[in-house]
Design a protein around this motif. Structure first.
Motif, short mmCIF file in Angstrom:
data_model
loop_
_atom_site.label_atom_id
_atom_site.label_comp_id
_atom_site.label_asym_id
_atom_site.label_seq_id
_atom_site.Cartn_x
_atom_site.Cartn_y
_atom_site.Cartn_z
N TYR A 165 3.67 3.08 6.47
CA TYR A 165 4.96 3.54 6.98
C TYR A 165 5.23 4.94 6.44
O TYR A 165 4.82 5.28 5.33
CB TYR A 165 6.09 2.63 6.48
CG TYR A 165 6.26 1.33 7.25
CD1 TYR A 165 5.19 0.47 7.41
CD2 TYR A 165 7.48 0.99 7.81
CE1 TYR A 165 5.34 -0.73 8.10
CE2 TYR A 165 7.65 -0.20 8.50
CZ TYR A 165 6.57 -1.07 8.64
OH TYR A 165 6.73 -2.23 9.30
N LEU A 220 -1.35 5.98 -8.55
CA LEU A 220 -1.52 5.34 -7.24
C LEU A 220 -2.96 4.86 -7.07
O LEU A 220 -3.20 3.82 -6.47
CB LEU A 220 -1.14 6.31 -6.12
CG LEU A 220 0.38 6.41 -5.87
CD1 LEU A 220 0.67 7.46 -4.82
CD2 LEU A 220 0.95 5.06 -5.44
N VAL A 263 1.63 13.11 -2.16
CA VAL A 263 0.42 12.36 -2.50
C VAL A 263 0.18 11.25 -1.47
O VAL A 263 -0.96 10.96 -1.11
CB VAL A 263 0.53 11.76 -3.92
CG1 VAL A 263 -0.63 10.82 -4.21
CG2 VAL A 263 0.57 12.88 -4.95
N LEU A 264 1.28 10.69 -0.94
CA LEU A 264 1.15 9.63 0.06
C LEU A 264 0.86 10.20 1.45
O LEU A 264 0.68 9.46 2.40
CB LEU A 264 2.44 8.80 0.10
CG LEU A 264 2.67 7.93 -1.13
CD1 LEU A 264 4.09 7.42 -1.18
CD2 LEU A 264 1.68 6.76 -1.14
N GLY A 265 0.78 11.51 1.57
CA GLY A 265 0.47 12.13 2.86
C GLY A 265 1.63 12.04 3.82
O GLY A 265 1.45 12.11 5.02
N ASP A 266 2.85 11.89 3.31
CA ASP A 266 4.01 11.68 4.16
C ASP A 266 4.93 12.91 4.12
O ASP A 266 6.12 12.81 3.88
CB ASP A 266 4.76 10.42 3.69
CG ASP A 266 5.89 10.04 4.63
OD1 ASP A 266 5.91 10.56 5.76
OD2 ASP A 266 6.74 9.23 4.23
N ARG A 277 -5.90 5.47 5.35
CA ARG A 277 -4.61 5.01 5.84
C ARG A 277 -4.37 5.51 7.26
O ARG A 277 -3.95 4.76 8.14
CB ARG A 277 -3.49 5.49 4.91
CG ARG A 277 -2.17 4.78 5.21
CD ARG A 277 -1.02 5.35 4.42
NE ARG A 277 -1.21 5.22 2.98
CZ ARG A 277 -1.36 6.26 2.16
NH1 ARG A 277 -1.35 7.49 2.67
NH2 ARG A 277 -1.53 6.08 0.88
N ALA A 290 -4.16 1.14 -6.36
CA ALA A 290 -5.10 0.74 -5.31
C ALA A 290 -6.25 -0.04 -5.91
O ALA A 290 -6.69 -1.05 -5.35
CB ALA A 290 -5.61 1.97 -4.57
N ASN A 298 -5.92 8.75 1.99
CA ASN A 298 -5.10 9.23 3.11
C ASN A 298 -5.87 9.13 4.42
O ASN A 298 -5.31 8.80 5.46
CB ASN A 298 -4.64 10.66 2.86
CG ASN A 298 -3.44 10.70 1.91
OD1 ASN A 298 -2.74 9.70 1.76
ND2 ASN A 298 -3.24 11.83 1.27
N VAL A 321 -6.58 -1.11 0.67
CA VAL A 321 -5.53 -0.44 1.44
C VAL A 321 -5.66 -0.77 2.93
O VAL A 321 -4.68 -1.16 3.59
CB VAL A 321 -5.60 1.09 1.22
CG1 VAL A 321 -4.65 1.81 2.14
CG2 VAL A 321 -5.28 1.41 -0.24
N VAL A 351 4.95 1.98 2.23
CA VAL A 351 4.42 3.33 2.45
C VAL A 351 2.93 3.41 2.10
O VAL A 351 2.13 3.97 2.85
CB VAL A 351 5.23 4.37 1.64
CG1 VAL A 351 4.65 5.76 1.82
CG2 VAL A 351 6.69 4.36 2.07
N TYR A 352 2.59 2.80 0.96
CA TYR A 352 1.21 2.97 0.48
C TYR A 352 0.25 2.04 1.20
O TYR A 352 -0.84 2.44 1.59
CB TYR A 352 1.16 2.72 -1.03
CG TYR A 352 -0.09 3.24 -1.70
CD1 TYR A 352 -0.58 4.52 -1.41
CD2 TYR A 352 -0.76 2.48 -2.64
CE1 TYR A 352 -1.70 5.01 -2.03
CE2 TYR A 352 -1.89 2.96 -3.28
CZ TYR A 352 -2.36 4.22 -2.97
OH TYR A 352 -3.47 4.71 -3.59
N PHE A 353 0.68 0.80 1.40
CA PHE A 353 -0.24 -0.19 1.95
C PHE A 353 -0.01 -0.50 3.41
O PHE A 353 -0.87 -1.04 4.07
CB PHE A 353 -0.16 -1.49 1.13
CG PHE A 353 -0.82 -1.38 -0.21
CD1 PHE A 353 -2.04 -0.72 -0.33
CD2 PHE A 353 -0.24 -1.92 -1.34
CE1 PHE A 353 -2.66 -0.62 -1.56
CE2 PHE A 353 -0.86 -1.81 -2.57
CZ PHE A 353 -2.08 -1.16 -2.69
N ASN A 413 -5.32 -3.46 -6.58
CA ASN A 413 -5.19 -4.24 -5.35
C ASN A 413 -6.48 -4.22 -4.54
O ASN A 413 -6.46 -4.51 -3.35
CB ASN A 413 -4.05 -3.69 -4.51
CG ASN A 413 -2.70 -4.07 -5.08
OD1 ASN A 413 -2.27 -5.19 -4.95
ND2 ASN A 413 -2.08 -3.12 -5.77
N ARG A 450 -4.67 -4.25 4.05
CA ARG A 450 -3.24 -4.56 4.06
C ARG A 450 -2.56 -3.98 5.30
O ARG A 450 -1.52 -4.47 5.74
CB ARG A 450 -2.58 -4.03 2.79
CG ARG A 450 -2.86 -4.95 1.63
CD ARG A 450 -2.38 -4.37 0.33
NE ARG A 450 -2.53 -5.34 -0.73
CZ ARG A 450 -3.68 -5.54 -1.38
NH1 ARG A 450 -4.76 -4.86 -1.06
NH2 ARG A 450 -3.75 -6.44 -2.34
#
Lengths: 152, 276
Positions: free
Chosen positions: A120, B52, B19-22, A54, B56, A51, A9, A115-117, B59, A12
């Motif tokens: 944004y 997710l 979950v994405l903290g957004d 990121r 990760a 999180n 993460v 958003v994830y990587f 990746n 990227r």
């Protein structure tokens, strides 16, 4: 055991490997120091950790040092540099499993990766892609639904 | 909340953003409350997180081998750093948690307050006591002063008496009782040189006079009575009394007159008489 996934993460968001390594170190230090504020009831440990990773990566990108460093780039290199910064197509070594990529529709994948990587927010992603907010949310959800299907 | 509503909530996409903290802080609290209430939402969150995480993992980029040691070292260094624990403590109070004040401290304050109160009462009592004693001392001093004054007066008076008795110019005349009052007597000291006449009440033997009457001392000069003033006689008077001055006298007499004295003596009321 999570280091590779977290590093994936971070790498990227922060393209530069040396900087990414710094951020990974900062991430583990922060996880270590604020472990008391993690609550298992609020979600999986990995979600909490990713999180943190990121947020630290984005902080690094926005930090003065990093920006100054970017300003010092040669003008000729700027085109490739910007491409590198904004790209959502991975470097070959960052590519995931081939059939996974194929199982995601491109428009879903681009949003998920932004958003994830790329760190944004969905609002920023809507701006970047020129898509309405509602569509972003729907696509994001669809992308994750596809992931679930794939991994189950 | 109905099943359809829960489904709509899940499909709104908020869980993915969570979950994405957004999400904003309010949204975060809302999602956590919903997850706590509805198992379906909690399960959905779990699924999103899992997928997710798998994404990760898929990746994942293996960091360089030496990075592991570097990070572990920095953690060990941090572990030895006292500041970490301070930071941890600072992060402790969470929103909405009211920190209880230390009960031990409260007890200490309670005892301190009680001690102060007791001390105050004792002090006030001591103060009142001291004030009373000062008051008593003041009264005592006043009485001693007046006594001292009396003694000083007496001493000066006795000095005066002694002076008279030692003064050679004074001659003592004892006035003897007349027919009217045979038992009466009075000592008179007379100094022609100093023109002074004293009567000695300590050595007097006169019946006490009433309110309307007073004794009057007369000097007989060439057969004529001259008033030398009035005096009272009672059993308690023991002092010497200076009368009006006169240069010479053949005899002294005392008559009982109306209060304030008379211009001429009432011969019937002559009590004592003595020749000089």
């Amino acid at each position: 055991m999570y280091s590779a996934s977290l590093f994936g993460v971070i790498s990227r968001i922060v393209i530069d490997t040396a900087t990414a390594e710094d951020v990974l170190q900062d991430t583990f230090v922060k996880i270590w120091n604020s472990f008391g504020s993690y609550s298992a009831e609020k979600g999986r440990l990995f979600t909490w950790m990713v999180n943190i990773a990121r947020n630290l990566s984005i902080d690094k990108l926005r930090s003065k040092d990093f920006k100054n460093q970017n300003k010092n780039q040669e003008l000729e290199n700027n085109v490739t540099f910007i491409d590198e910064q904004r790209n959502t197509v991975y470097k070959p070594e960052l590519l995931g499993i081939k059939d996974l990529v194929e199982s995601l529709k491109p428009e879903h994948k681009s949003i998920l990766d932004l958003v994830y990587f790329k760190g944004y927010t969905h609002v920023e992603a809507a701006d970047e892609l020129g898509v309405p907010l509602g569509t972003i949310k729907t696509r994001l959800r669809m992308a994750i639904v596809q992931l679930r299907k794939y991994f189950n | 909340m109905r099943v359809e509503d829960i489904k709509a909530y899940i499909e709104s996409g908020i869980l993915e953003l969570y979950v994405l903290g957004d999400v904003s802080h309010e949204e975060k609290l809302e999602v956590e409350a919903m997850a706590a209430k509805h198992p379906a939402i909690k399960a959905e969150l779990e699924e999103i997180e899992k997928s997710l995480q798998s994404y990760a993992d898929a990746n994942a980029v293996e960091p360089a081998e030496n990075l592991r040691d570097k990070i572990l070292n920095s953690l060990v260094t941090n572990l030895a750093d006292d500041r970490i624990f301070n930071t941890k403590e600072e992060e402790k109070p969470e929103a909405g948690v009211v920190e209880m004040s230390n009960p031990r401290q409260v007890t200490v304050y309670k005892y301190a307050f009680a001690a102060c109160f007791v001390l105050l009462i004792v002090s006030v009592a001591a103060l009142i006591n001291a004030y009373r004693q000062i008051d008593q001392s003041d009264t005592l001093i006043a009485s001693l002063q007046s006594q001292n004054q009396r003694i000083a007066n007496t001493v000066s008076f006795k000095d005066h008496e002694l002076e008279i008795l030692h003064d050679a110019s004074f001659r003592m005349v004892k006035l003897q009782g007349t027919k009217k009052s045979p038992s009466s007597s009075l000592m008179v000291a007379f100094s022609p040189a100093k023109k002074k006449v004293m009567i000695d009440m300590a050595d007097a033997n006169m019946p006490a006079n009433d309110k309307d009457h007073q004794y009057q001392l007369w000097a007989l000069v060439g057969g004529k009575p001259v008033s030398l003033g009035v005096f009272d006689a009672d059993t308690t008077s023991k002092d010497m009394k200076e009368m009006e001055s006169i240069a010479s006298a053949d005899a002294f007499a005392v008559t009982l007159e109306k209060r304030g004295g008379s211009p001429t003596p009432t011969m019937d009321e002559m009590m004592v008489l003595g020749k000089f």
